[in-house]
Design an enzyme around this catalytic site. Structure first.
Site: not given
Length: 303
Positions: A51, A216, A213, A206
């Site tokens: 991370e 999606c 889209c 996205c």
DNA sequence: CAGCCGTGGCA
DNA sequence: TTGCCAAGGCT
């Protein structure tokens, strides 16, 4: 929301059940399995390292560094004991080398004050250097399976678009955290999977400039689906070329690649503006990113 | 809180 | 080619 007139694009967010029903099957079928820190058996420390490396650096660039890093320093105690010069060289050209410094500080604290065990509580994680709201949540959720909102740039964008906006604001707000939390189911393990899946959706579908889209899984629940992304930068961008950061980067690159201590004359050769160079070198020394030997030569810090 | 902190992939 | 954009954090 709020007292002002809501933009006509605002839309209620989907219920946790509706979202999970679409998102989780998609995640199971399409998520990236090649990210090395997703391999079974990755430790909490390994997740934390991944991370930190991924803060403002694309995961594809962080992955090979993570592999070498974890092979060399598998535990917090291993990293804590390493010479800082080695740590900065292994960090390589990932950028923002202060992250490497803080990661080593983190390792020293976890090793000495937490018995080598990475905390599971976000509030406790946030006390560690270089661990902010996002990274603390990511470790707590991705490794420990906590039920907690994990809000990075991807999730901010996904949540904003679900609500009918074209993009999120410049920084993570309380409202962003609350909105993301409102999407999580009660069951902690499932909530953790939703958090991972929201990030993955932002990274793969996205996307900031070219959302897909058409493919999606949550387009039917989304207030932005099918709309055009406004042209131009979504927020103010910083310059790099010719700036202080550029100078710092050149100095660090020189010292990383040097065999031993470097004379000032070689430092001077990396940048024409002496004032800027002096300033950058002074900063780097203050921050502990470089040091000087007894002869006044420059080098990466030995410890 | 706006600005700063590196570097490179990619359209 | 140029510039947006990256699994942010700190002050």
């Amino acid at each position: 929301m709020g007292g002002m007139l809501a933009a006509d694009t605002d839309q209620a967010l989907p219920s946790p059940a509706d979202l999970s029903g679409r998102l989780l099957p998609w995640f199971d079928a399409h998520h990236r399995t090649e990210l090395p820190w997703r391999r079974p058996g990755t430790t909490a420390w390994g997740v934390l390292v991944s991370e930190v490396m991924s803060q403002q650096t694309q995961v594809a660039r962080a992955a090979p560094v993570w592999e070498a890093w974890m092979a060399r320093w598998p535990t917090p105690a291993d990293l804590a004991a390493a010479p800082t010069a080695d740590v900065l060289r292994e960090w390589g050209r990932m950028g923002y080398p202060r992250r490497a410094l803080r990661l080593q500080e983190c390792a020293r604290i976890v090793a000495t004050e937490h018995g080598g065990v990475v905390p599971a509580d976000p509030a406790e994680l946030e006390k560690l250097p270089g661990i902010g709201v996002y990274t603390a949540a990511a470790v707590a959720v991705f490794h420990y399976g906590r039920r907690h909102a994990v809000v990075d740039t991807n999730v901010r964008r996904v949540v904003a678009r679900l609500g009918g906006q074209s993009d999120a604001g410049t920084a993570t707000t309380k409202a962003d955290l609350a909105a993301a939390e409102s999407l999580l189911p009660e069951d902690a393990p499932t909530a953790a999977r939703v958090s991972v899946a929201l990030m993955e959706l932002g990274a793969l579908v996205c996307k900031a400039r070219a959302p897909e889209c058409g493919t999606c899984p949550v387009s039917g629940l989304c207030g932005f689906s099918g709309q055009e992304v406004p042209a131009g930068p979504s927020r103010k961008r910083q310059k790099y070329k010719g700036t202080n950061r550029h100078v710092r980067g050149e100095v660090m690159a020189l010292l990383r690649d040097a065999e031993g201590p470097v004379e000032r004359a070689r430092i001077d050769a990396v940048w024409p503006d002496r004032r800027m160079l002096d300033e950058a070198v002074a900063q780097l020394i203050t921050e502990g990113l470089i040091g000087t030997d007894e002869a006044g030569r420059f080098e990466l810090p030995s410890r």
